[in-house]
Design a protein around this motif. Structure first.
Motif, PDB file in Angstrom:
ATOM      1  N   ARG A 287       0.823  -1.218   0.000  1.00 46.61           N
ATOM      2  CA  ARG A 287       0.000   0.000   0.000  1.00 46.61           C
ATOM      3  C   ARG A 287       0.854   1.265   0.000  1.00 46.61           C
ATOM      4  NH1 ARG A 287      -5.329  -1.372   3.709  1.00 46.61           N
ATOM      5  NH2 ARG A 287      -5.647  -3.487   2.891  1.00 46.61           N
ATOM      6  N   GLY A 288       2.155   1.110  -0.204  1.00 48.36           N
ATOM      7  CA  GLY A 288       3.011   2.274  -0.378  1.00 48.36           C
ATOM      8  C   GLY A 288       3.575   2.876   0.896  1.00 48.36           C
ATOM      9  N   GLN A 289       3.434   2.188   2.029  1.00 50.13           N
ATOM     10  CA  GLN A 289       3.985   2.706   3.275  1.00 50.13           C
ATOM     11  C   GLN A 289       5.516   2.572   3.258  1.00 50.13           C
ATOM     12  OE1 GLN A 289       2.201   4.211   5.694  1.00 50.13           O
ATOM     13  NE2 GLN A 289       0.397   3.932   4.371  1.00 50.13           N
ATOM     14  N   SER A 290       6.183   3.557   3.823  1.00 51.61           N
ATOM     15  CA  SER A 290       7.642   3.510   3.874  1.00 51.61           C
ATOM     16  C   SER A 290       8.102   2.512   4.938  1.00 51.61           C
ATOM     17  CB  SER A 290       8.212   4.892   4.202  1.00 51.61           C
ATOM     18  OG  SER A 290       7.881   5.257   5.540  1.00 51.61           O
ATOM     19  N   ARG A 291       9.299   2.048   4.772  1.00 49.49           N
ATOM     20  CA  ARG A 291       9.851   1.101   5.747  1.00 49.49           C
ATOM     21  C   ARG A 291       9.949   1.735   7.133  1.00 49.49           C
ATOM     22  NH1 ARG A 291      13.011  -3.424   3.862  1.00 49.49           N
ATOM     23  NH2 ARG A 291      12.463  -3.834   1.691  1.00 49.49           N
ATOM     24  N   LYS A 292      10.306   3.009   7.166  1.00 46.70           N
ATOM     25  CA  LYS A 292      10.432   3.686   8.453  1.00 46.70           C
ATOM     26  C   LYS A 292       9.085   3.767   9.166  1.00 46.70           C
ATOM     27  CE  LYS A 292      12.195   7.871  10.653  1.00 46.70           C
ATOM     28  NZ  LYS A 292      11.063   7.944  11.594  1.00 46.70           N
ATOM     29  N   SER A 293       8.031   4.094   8.410  1.00 44.75           N
ATOM     30  CA  SER A 293       6.710   4.195   9.044  1.00 44.75           C
ATOM     31  C   SER A 293       6.228   2.828   9.520  1.00 44.75           C
ATOM     32  CB  SER A 293       5.701   4.798   8.063  1.00 44.75           C
ATOM     33  OG  SER A 293       5.534   3.961   6.932  1.00 44.75           O
ATOM     34  N   VAL A 294       6.522   1.786   8.741  1.00 48.90           N
ATOM     35  CA  VAL A 294       6.146   0.428   9.146  1.00 48.90           C
ATOM     36  C   VAL A 294       6.883   0.044  10.426  1.00 48.90           C
ATOM     37  CG1 VAL A 294       6.229  -2.015   8.513  1.00 48.90           C
ATOM     38  CG2 VAL A 294       5.595  -0.306   6.797  1.00 48.90           C
ATOM     39  N   LYS A 295       8.176   0.342  10.460  1.00 47.97           N
ATOM     40  CA  LYS A 295       8.967   0.014  11.647  1.00 47.97           C
ATOM     41  C   LYS A 295       8.472   0.787  12.860  1.00 47.97           C
ATOM     42  CE  LYS A 295      13.112   1.702  12.283  1.00 47.97           C
ATOM     43  NZ  LYS A 295      14.558   1.991  12.190  1.00 47.97           N
TER      44      LYS A 295
ATOM     45  N   PRO B  59       5.992  -1.824  -7.995  1.00 48.47           N
ATOM     46  CA  PRO B  59       4.652  -1.632  -7.419  1.00 48.47           C
ATOM     47  C   PRO B  59       4.314  -2.574  -6.261  1.00 48.47           C
ATOM     48  CG  PRO B  59       4.563  -1.600  -9.814  1.00 48.47           C
ATOM     49  CD  PRO B  59       5.940  -2.017  -9.447  1.00 48.47           C
ATOM     50  N   VAL B  60       4.850  -3.765  -6.261  1.00 46.58           N
ATOM     51  CA  VAL B  60       4.572  -4.716  -5.167  1.00 46.58           C
ATOM     52  C   VAL B  60       5.886  -5.118  -4.510  1.00 46.58           C
ATOM     53  CG1 VAL B  60       2.485  -5.619  -6.246  1.00 46.58           C
ATOM     54  CG2 VAL B  60       4.697  -6.690  -6.734  1.00 46.58           C
TER      55      VAL B  60
END
Length: 208
Positions: free
Chosen positions: A15-23, A49-50
């Motif tokens: 869904r396009g979330q950044s790795r930092k935001s996920v972490k 895209p995926v």
């Protein structure tokens, strides 16, 4: 729970979330950093895209055998080197009352073990390091990490026991020169091994 984490990471990246935001959000939810890093590392940092899964390292039976040989020869080399230094200390500071005199048989056996084991350790370690340079994913092999942590555990136990022995003799007022030198030998050998492999783990386990 691990599958839930992997599913969440995959869905978030899709869904396009950044790795930092996920972490960050996983940290707020109470997930440990190492599990988050492992889940994120399962996907390559490429513009697509995926999420693109990384190739999982495959550890062959041959590589597992080489790691076992490497750590075995490391232990033999460390013990043999320590034994040699102990015998030299006994030679420099003999104490016939305590039977602290050089043992020729022990010197011969320790020297023989060191002459055989240490070159094998260097040869295998260099071969494995060369393989890791060609394929950095091999650095994450589980048997390598397990044996490294076992080595850290053994080295830490030796260091702690060494310090306990030192303090015990200090409190008894029984600090002789040979004893202090032997404590330093044990601490130096175990400390060098512990420091090297701890640094190696920290280098490869940097958080994303």
């Amino acid at each position: 729970m691990a599958s839930e984490l992997q599913y969440f990471v995959k869905e978030s990246l899709e869904r396009g979330q950044s790795r930092k935001s996920v972490k960050d959000v996983l940290r707020k939810a109470g997930w440990p950093l190492d599990e988050i890093s492992t889940a994120l590392d399962a996907y390559a940092e490429v513009d697509f895209p995926v999420p693109v899964p990384r190739r999982k390292p495959y550890l062959s039976a041959r590589e597992a055998f080489m790691y076992l040989v490497m750590f075995l020869t490391l232990y033999i080399s460390a013990i043999s080197f320590g034994t040699l230094l102990f015998q030299f200390i006994n030679k420099w500071y003999p104490d016939p009352l305590l039977y602290l005199t050089p043992n020729i048989s022990a010197i011969r056996e320790a020297a023989s073990s060191l002459i055989i084991a240490y070159p094998v350790f260097l040869f295998v370690a260099l071969r494995l390091e060369r393989a890791i340079r060609k394929d950095p994913e091999k650095r994450t092999s589980k048997i390598r990490k397990w044996l490294t942590y076992v080595t850290l555990f053994i080295a830490a136990g030796v260091i702690i026991g060494d310090l306990i022995t030192l303090v015990s003799n200090l409190l008894r007022g029984d600090l002789t020169t040979p004893f202090v030198l032997k404590v330093l030998v044990v601490g130096a050998i175990a400390g060098t091994i512990f420091g090297y492999y701890l640094l190696d783990l920290r280098t490869e386990e940097k958080p994303v």
